[in-house]
Design a protein around this motif. Sequence first.
Motif, PDB file in Angstrom:
ATOM      1  N   ALA A 148      -0.017 -17.853   5.249  1.00 46.53           N
ATOM      2  CA  ALA A 148       0.458 -17.730   3.849  1.00 46.53           C
ATOM      3  C   ALA A 148       1.541 -18.169   3.658  1.00 46.53           C
ATOM      4  N   THR A 149       2.482 -18.069   4.696  1.00 48.13           N
ATOM      5  CA  THR A 149       3.785 -18.514   4.413  1.00 48.13           C
ATOM      6  C   THR A 149       3.847 -19.914   4.508  1.00 48.13           C
ATOM      7  N   GLU A 150       3.103 -20.763   5.118  1.00 51.22           N
ATOM      8  CA  GLU A 150       2.973 -22.187   5.281  1.00 51.22           C
ATOM      9  C   GLU A 150       2.468 -22.627   3.960  1.00 51.22           C
ATOM     10  N   LEU A 151       1.665 -21.798   3.388  1.00 51.23           N
ATOM     11  CA  LEU A 151       1.135 -22.541   1.869  1.00 51.23           C
ATOM     12  C   LEU A 151       2.012 -21.745   0.750  1.00 51.23           C
ATOM     13  N   ASN A 152       3.100 -21.271   0.895  1.00 49.89           N
ATOM     14  CA  ASN A 152       3.978 -20.526  -0.041  1.00 49.89           C
ATOM     15  C   ASN A 152       3.096 -19.593  -0.840  1.00 49.89           C
ATOM     16  N   ILE A 153       2.276 -18.807  -0.200  1.00 48.11           N
ATOM     17  CA  ILE A 153       1.401 -17.612  -0.700  1.00 48.11           C
ATOM     18  C   ILE A 153       2.081 -16.302  -0.474  1.00 48.11           C
ATOM     19  N   GLU A 154       2.505 -15.633  -1.442  1.00 55.90           N
ATOM     20  CA  GLU A 154       3.065 -14.032  -1.217  1.00 55.90           C
ATOM     21  C   GLU A 154       1.967 -13.194  -0.817  1.00 55.90           C
ATOM     22  N   ILE A 155       2.143 -12.336   0.204  1.00 54.27           N
ATOM     23  CA  ILE A 155       1.103 -11.461   0.767  1.00 54.27           C
ATOM     24  C   ILE A 155       1.450  -9.980   0.708  1.00 54.27           C
ATOM     25  N   GLY A 156       0.608  -9.105   0.029  1.00 54.28           N
ATOM     26  CA  GLY A 156       0.815  -7.875   0.149  1.00 54.28           C
ATOM     27  C   GLY A 156      -0.213  -7.108   0.751  1.00 54.28           C
ATOM     28  N   ILE A 157       0.245  -5.839   1.163  1.00 55.73           N
ATOM     29  CA  ILE A 157      -0.997  -4.936   1.908  1.00 55.73           C
ATOM     30  C   ILE A 157      -0.855  -3.487   1.501  1.00 55.73           C
ATOM     31  N   PHE A 158      -2.020  -2.999   1.372  1.00 55.54           N
ATOM     32  CA  PHE A 158      -2.247  -1.865   0.755  1.00 55.54           C
ATOM     33  C   PHE A 158      -1.849  -0.990   1.847  1.00 55.54           C
ATOM     34  N   ASN A 159      -1.274   0.402   1.549  1.00 54.71           N
ATOM     35  CA  ASN A 159      -0.680   1.143   2.340  1.00 54.71           C
ATOM     36  C   ASN A 159      -1.299   1.850   3.216  1.00 54.71           C
ATOM     37  N   SER A 160      -2.676   1.954   3.197  1.00 53.31           N
ATOM     38  CA  SER A 160      -3.773   2.615   3.982  1.00 53.31           C
ATOM     39  C   SER A 160      -5.041   1.943   4.000  1.00 53.31           C
ATOM     40  N   PRO A 161      -5.995   2.185   4.680  1.00 54.21           N
ATOM     41  CA  PRO A 161      -7.425   1.765   4.451  1.00 54.21           C
ATOM     42  C   PRO A 161      -7.996   2.669   3.447  1.00 54.21           C
ATOM     43  N   GLY A 162      -9.146   2.073   3.066  1.00 51.65           N
ATOM     44  CA  GLY A 162      -9.874   2.891   1.975  1.00 51.65           C
ATOM     45  C   GLY A 162      -9.660   2.401   0.542  1.00 51.65           C
ATOM     46  N   TRP A 163     -10.591   2.618  -0.370  1.00 51.72           N
ATOM     47  CA  TRP A 163     -10.719   2.252  -1.563  1.00 51.72           C
ATOM     48  C   TRP A 163      -9.569   2.554  -2.459  1.00 51.72           C
ATOM     49  N   SER A 164      -9.038   3.808  -2.308  1.00 51.05           N
ATOM     50  CA  SER A 164      -7.926   4.140  -2.953  1.00 51.05           C
ATOM     51  C   SER A 164      -6.631   4.331  -2.492  1.00 51.05           C
ATOM     52  N   GLN A 165      -6.856   3.512  -1.236  1.00 52.68           N
ATOM     53  CA  GLN A 165      -5.281   3.808  -0.506  1.00 52.68           C
ATOM     54  C   GLN A 165      -4.796   5.205  -0.446  1.00 52.68           C
ATOM     55  N   SER A 166      -5.773   6.021   0.023  1.00 57.63           N
ATOM     56  CA  SER A 166      -5.466   7.340   0.347  1.00 57.63           C
ATOM     57  C   SER A 166      -5.859   7.907   1.536  1.00 57.63           C
ATOM     58  N   GLY A 167      -6.502   7.165   2.393  1.00 58.07           N
ATOM     59  CA  GLY A 167      -7.132   7.827   3.502  1.00 58.07           C
ATOM     60  C   GLY A 167      -6.263   7.457   4.675  1.00 58.07           C
ATOM     61  N   GLY A 168      -6.624   8.056   5.943  1.00 58.97           N
ATOM     62  CA  GLY A 168      -5.889   7.678   7.257  1.00 58.97           C
ATOM     63  C   GLY A 168      -5.847   9.051   8.086  1.00 58.97           C
ATOM     64  N   PRO A 169      -5.786   8.650   9.506  1.00 60.16           N
ATOM     65  CA  PRO A 169      -5.925   9.762  10.308  1.00 60.16           C
ATOM     66  C   PRO A 169      -4.460  10.799  10.074  1.00 60.16           C
ATOM     67  N   TRP A 170      -3.645  10.100   9.580  1.00 64.22           N
ATOM     68  CA  TRP A 170      -2.142  11.035   9.494  1.00 64.22           C
ATOM     69  C   TRP A 170      -2.183  12.007   8.351  1.00 64.22           C
ATOM     70  N   VAL A 171      -3.325  11.838   7.401  1.00 66.52           N
ATOM     71  CA  VAL A 171      -3.251  12.828   6.212  1.00 66.52           C
ATOM     72  C   VAL A 171      -4.166  14.007   6.799  1.00 66.52           C
ATOM     73  N   LYS A 172      -3.257  15.251   6.855  1.00 64.66           N
ATOM     74  CA  LYS A 172      -4.029  16.431   7.418  1.00 64.66           C
ATOM     75  C   LYS A 172      -4.862  16.862   6.355  1.00 64.66           C
ATOM     76  N   PRO A 173      -5.873  17.811   6.826  1.00 63.07           N
ATOM     77  CA  PRO A 173      -6.771  18.435   5.850  1.00 63.07           C
ATOM     78  C   PRO A 173      -6.185  19.063   4.683  1.00 63.07           C
ATOM     79  N   ASN A 174      -5.000  19.995   5.015  1.00 65.02           N
ATOM     80  CA  ASN A 174      -4.360  20.566   3.992  1.00 65.02           C
ATOM     81  C   ASN A 174      -3.522  19.504   2.801  1.00 65.02           C
ATOM     82  N   GLN A 175      -3.668  18.559   3.363  1.00 65.88           N
ATOM     83  CA  GLN A 175      -2.735  17.508   2.435  1.00 65.88           C
ATOM     84  C   GLN A 175      -3.563  16.480   1.565  1.00 65.88           C
ATOM     85  N   ALA A 176      -4.986  16.610   1.922  1.00 66.57           N
ATOM     86  CA  ALA A 176      -6.026  15.679   1.453  1.00 66.57           C
ATOM     87  C   ALA A 176      -6.393  16.343   0.025  1.00 66.57           C
TER      88      ALA A 176
END
Length: 305
Positions: free
Chosen positions: A107-135
Amino acid sequence: MKQALKNSLTGLLFLLLGACSHNNYQKLASGFTNPPDSVQTSVYWYWISDNISKEGVIKDLKAMKQAGINRAFIGNIGLDAGQPPYGKVKIFSQEWWEILHTALKTATELNIEIGIFNSPGWSQSGGPWVKPNQAMRYLVASQMNVSGPSLLTQLPNIDQYPGFQPVKIIAYPKPKDHEAVITEEEIEQFHANPKTNQINLLFDKKPETFVTIPGNREIEILLKKPFTCRSLILHTPAIVSTADGMLLAEDNNGTFVPVTHFKVNRTNFAKNVGDPNAPTVIACPDVTSQKYKIIFQNTSPQFSL
């Protein structure tokens, strides 16, 4: 002479404006055909169900550049089993990091900007670091009627919801007419404007019969005696439909006064967002009247009650 000069200037002005308009058109047309890098055309770049490779991301990015796309947001999502089958490159594995590095380098070579979702999942809300009482969680309610004054030792039954934890207990005095509902026997007369021959189906106590209410319509209800209204419950068939509504009550001066505005939106029948056959319930401030009016506007053609 002055008038002739004025006409000439006016003609020249129109010619100049016409030339500018033509140039702008050519510029716009060229911009659509060959978008410049200054135009930030962006896309979501979904890496689906672990099906990724170095060769794949390179080809994707080159295709984006060819299409005039110069900004992409990587989202790692998973679809239901078999749509398509899951691949072997698990997120955050060593191979996944290497593919991500290849994507960023290309992407850098092609001058394309890249962004990345902050976590896996459709709504960007999942991940093993999210405890049950925070979900995100479901909230359910259970109720029981009690008479006082007395010492209460039994709480509403929550055993029917395994895995749920108590959140709060709310106690409040219940009005004597808490469960009162307007029935056909309590109605002196009712009519619709514009008229419809099906209006009687609204109060026939048969949930399988409906009245179609297209466009704008008023339903007026005269009761045999005053009734205190606290909510309005609308039953609609399980078909896509929408409507804007307003509940009014007649005051002592014979004037209909708005009680509440509401919307009926039956456009999402996915079970994960609720019971698709549930009625629409509209709460309103306590109001006592002998005559009520419900106004429906902007209804979809198939809107029925």
